[in-house]
Write a protein that holds these residues in place. Structure first.
Motif, PDB file in Angstrom:
ATOM      1  N   MET A  52      80.526 -27.931  76.491  1.00  0.00           N
ATOM      2  CA  MET A  52      81.327 -28.004  75.079  1.00  0.00           C
ATOM      3  C   MET A  52      82.646 -28.412  75.608  1.00  0.00           C
ATOM      4  O   MET A  52      83.564 -27.718  75.930  1.00  0.00           O
ATOM      5  CB  MET A  52      81.294 -26.308  74.569  1.00  0.00           C
TER       6      MET A  52
ATOM      7  N   LEU B 266      85.884 -26.174  66.306  1.00  0.00           N
ATOM      8  CA  LEU B 266      85.220 -25.039  65.910  1.00  0.00           C
ATOM      9  C   LEU B 266      86.406 -24.051  65.669  1.00  0.00           C
ATOM     10  O   LEU B 266      86.149 -23.008  64.654  1.00  0.00           O
ATOM     11  CB  LEU B 266      84.547 -24.256  67.241  1.00  0.00           C
TER      12      LEU B 266
ATOM     13  N   SER C 152      84.115 -15.642  67.410  1.00  0.00           N
ATOM     14  CA  SER C 152      82.637 -15.401  67.737  1.00  0.00           C
ATOM     15  C   SER C 152      82.354 -14.479  66.680  1.00  0.00           C
ATOM     16  O   SER C 152      81.173 -14.367  66.291  1.00  0.00           O
ATOM     17  CB  SER C 152      82.682 -14.814  69.266  1.00  0.00           C
TER      18      SER C 152
ATOM     19  N   ARG D 289      75.296 -17.350  63.011  1.00  0.00           N
ATOM     20  CA  ARG D 289      75.446 -18.511  64.086  1.00  0.00           C
ATOM     21  C   ARG D 289      75.437 -17.522  65.146  1.00  0.00           C
ATOM     22  O   ARG D 289      76.440 -17.812  66.084  1.00  0.00           O
ATOM     23  CB  ARG D 289      76.335 -19.221  63.808  1.00  0.00           C
TER      24      ARG D 289
ATOM     25  N   LEU E   7      75.755 -19.369  68.883  1.00  0.00           N
ATOM     26  CA  LEU E   7      76.758 -20.296  69.288  1.00  0.00           C
ATOM     27  C   LEU E   7      77.937 -19.186  69.439  1.00  0.00           C
ATOM     28  O   LEU E   7      78.680 -19.224  70.367  1.00  0.00           O
ATOM     29  CB  LEU E   7      77.286 -21.117  67.960  1.00  0.00           C
TER      30      LEU E   7
END
Length: 317
Positions: free
Chosen positions: A104, A112, A163, A171, A174
């Motif tokens: 990433m 993000l 997170s 999610r 991820l």
């Protein structure tokens, strides 16, 4: 050189030029090609900025003073703080550079973080309270700028708040990826499911483990090598619930679905496996009550005890 001055002055001018260009460039570690500047446009497409943003205004002023006195950091300070129009943009840029990987790249991490900051307004308020907490409680910290740029406890907390937002948004894959990257980078393991209150101060941070069903209240201070661990199997509430204004000393382990009351002090190296009532000081293995507290221990960061308050009977001391 006669017109522009000494080589030192020339290097300062060059550093400023590079600093102005740096936020517009993003490099892929795989291809080494320059990514188009338009890919970074999303970093500035944020909702309404925080009004009267004291933390951001003070941080910019600190960065300007530092850039004026330390030429070698001019480019760094411009790219991380001074070229950004908000604290959120600066956070996303700086964390992207720390958490980028071949899996990433930095622009993806940056986008993000901006998405999380944009869609979770409470996150933006939490960030500012977390920054203030470090400056107010850590005597070794002098500026808001230092917290953003250098403090890995704060960086790990930022990664966790993103997170956690991902985890609660369905999610989980991820969220787990970001958790793993942050764990490797900062040596601080905070499960994405853990719920952490505002004004959390993670001092030093190395070796901290916080489990999935942990709940931490407001204005808590946690030192390095603390474990908030579980007892039991999956799909059950198996981790501690920590109240407000709690101070947890270095190396302490708090295990199982127990409650730690408000304004508790857990002494360094203690093992806690039972509920602790509010305004209590505990220490030892296993932890036992040795005194009482008053006020907000997490804000005062005082771990020593007045001798007349201590009750060491039965501890072999």
């Amino acid at each position: 050189s006669e017109a522009l001055g000494t080589p030192r002055v020339l290097s300062m001018h060059l550093a400023r030029v590079l600093a102005l260009l740096s936020p517009c460039l993003a490099f892929s570690p795989q291809s080494r090609r320059v990514a188009p500047a338009r890919r970074l446009a999303a970093t500035h497409s944020l909702g309404p900025l925080v009004k009267g943003d004291e933390v951001w205004n003070v941080m910019r002023a600190e960065a300007e003073r530092s850039a004026a006195t330390e030429p070698l950091l001019v480019s760094f300070l411009h790219s991380t703080i001074l070229n950004h129009n908000s604290l959120e943009s600066a956070i996303a840029f700086h964390m992207a550079n720390k958490l980028q990987s071949p899996s990433m790249i930095s622009t993806q991490v940056q986008a993000l973080f901006m998405e999380a900051l944009d869609k979770a307004p409470l996150f933006r308020e939490s960030v500012r309270r977390d920054i203030r907490a470090v400056v107010e409680r850590d005597p070794a910290t002098q500026t808001y700028m230092d917290v953003l740029l250098y403090f890995k406890g704060f960086h790990a907390l930022l990664a966790h708040r993103v997170s956690h937002w991902l985890w609660n948004s369905g999610r989980q894959v991820l969220a787990s990826f970001l958790h793993s990257q942050a764990n490797q980078k900062f040596q601080i393991d905070i499960h994405p499911g853990a719920r952490l209150g505002d004004g959390l101060f993670i001092d030093h941070g190395t070796g901290i483990v916080i489990g999935e069903t942990v709940v931490v209240g407001q204005n808590v201070s946690i030192l390095h090598h603390v474990t908030l661990g579980g007892s039991g199997r999956r799909n059950v509430d198996r981790h501690p619930k920590v109240g407000n204004n709690v101070l947890i000393g270095a190396g302490a382990s708090i295990l199982g679905p127990i409650e730690i009351g408000d304004s508790v002090i857990v002494g360094a190296g203690s093992m806690v496996q039972n509920n602790i009532p509010p305004y209590t000081v505990v220490a030892g293995v296993p932890a036992r009550t040795i005194g009482r507290t008053a006020g907000k221990p997490s804000s005062e960061m005082k771990q020593e005890l007045v001798e007349k308050q201590m009750n060491l009977g039965g501890m072999g001391i």
